[in-house]
Write a protein that holds these residues in place. Sequence first.
Motif, PDB file in Angstrom:
ATOM      1  N   GLU A  53       0.824  -1.218   0.000  1.00 33.61           N
ATOM      2  CA  GLU A  53       0.000   0.000   0.000  1.00 33.61           C
ATOM      3  C   GLU A  53       0.856   1.265   0.000  1.00 33.61           C
ATOM      4  N   TYR A  55       3.109   4.442  -1.169  1.00 31.96           N
ATOM      5  CA  TYR A  55       3.160   5.399  -2.282  1.00 31.96           C
ATOM      6  C   TYR A  55       4.409   6.263  -2.143  1.00 31.96           C
ATOM      7  N   LYS A  70       2.550   3.966  -6.760  1.00 29.73           N
ATOM      8  CA  LYS A  70       2.861   2.878  -5.836  1.00 29.73           C
ATOM      9  C   LYS A  70       4.372   2.650  -5.851  1.00 29.73           C
ATOM     10  N   LYS A 284      -8.164   4.631   3.455  1.00 30.02           N
ATOM     11  CA  LYS A 284      -8.853   5.871   3.080  1.00 30.02           C
ATOM     12  C   LYS A 284      -8.149   7.088   3.682  1.00 30.02           C
ATOM     13  N   HIS A 287      -5.113   7.770   1.637  1.00 28.54           N
ATOM     14  CA  HIS A 287      -5.457   8.385   0.352  1.00 28.54           C
ATOM     15  C   HIS A 287      -5.818   9.858   0.512  1.00 28.54           C
ATOM     16  N   ARG A 288      -6.467  10.195   1.638  1.00 27.52           N
ATOM     17  CA  ARG A 288      -6.764  11.618   1.907  1.00 27.52           C
ATOM     18  C   ARG A 288      -5.474  12.400   2.083  1.00 27.52           C
ATOM     19  N   LEU A 290      -2.540  11.591   0.819  1.00 30.02           N
ATOM     20  CA  LEU A 290      -1.897  11.659  -0.497  1.00 30.02           C
ATOM     21  C   LEU A 290      -2.556  12.722  -1.369  1.00 30.02           C
TER      22      LEU A 290
END
Length: 341
Positions: A53, A55, A70, A284, A287-288, A290
């Motif tokens: 997971e 990044y 990734k 999640k 991702h927020r 990022l």
Amino acid sequence: MRKNIQIISCEIKTMDEYFSTLEQISEKYKEVKLWYRGQMDSEWSLIPGLLREAYSVENCIGERIQKLKKTNFSEQNNERFLIPNPKMMLKDYRQSISEITYVDDLNDVQVLELSQHYGLPTLLLDWTSDPMVALYFALSGINISEYKRDNKFAIVWVINPLEINRKTFEGEENQDILDSKRDSGKILEEMEEYIGTFCFKGTKDNPRICRQSGNFTYTCYKNAKMMNDMDCYFDHMYKINIPYSVVDNFKKFFKIFDLNEDSIYFEKSKLDIIATQVKQSHIKALHRKLLSIKQKTNIRKRKIVRLQENLRTRNKKRCVSRKKRRSYRKRNKKIYKRKSH
């Protein structure tokens, strides 16, 4: 420094060849119980779930990467990357499962291995002391009708856990295989160090861990190198490759050995559901984070573009101004010459 060192690899096409290969490897380490891990694709690295997971956000000199991607740990080049917070994930999982199961007697390492077996991404990799369980994991998910290429392989990894630990803890007195129940303090301490990979035995209290003969390797994300990319381990690692074209021949044996989803995983439980919920929540959140980084990067990029445009405009004005001044001087010179004549 050793050059051109590679992991010992072989190809097998029958169950007899599988057992024969295992016997040959075991002959080399008669006093050690070897560990096995099956993977559907021989090209997959030995990368823990949490690092899948990851990044990349900055390159090796600290510059923001314009397009977030990734992280490829085989070609990582010291990039800075972000992952879901492993300690917060484990804390949330422990709190959530305490409502349905008794965890007060479990130390943090035991909760970590429990979360790994029920689907929470961690820095652990599952290994088994049962080579048939490893073979099941390597082949059971392959649908031959979807994969008709003969050059595609499944793989069973074989390692000597004792020698792996001796390489990792080189110079230390205790280089034995650690135990999650007995050596939890040592394991947690080593997890904070900038080391490679080390092995520890799982607690066999849980039926799923017990059936899969569960053991674990821990990979330090601060080191950012997988064990199959570190040549110090290569002498004690083996790859058994199985062509997709012969997978059906092996699957016939799974029924004989009672290897199926029910016998391996037992029934799906609330522990699985909670692990999925905690995983989704933290991914999640990542991702927020990022997205925020991407927005800040875009804002910074737009500012740089505006500054460059302003600089170009200013330079153009200066060029025009210089031309005007030169033209003015030439005109003045001509006027002066006329007057002097």
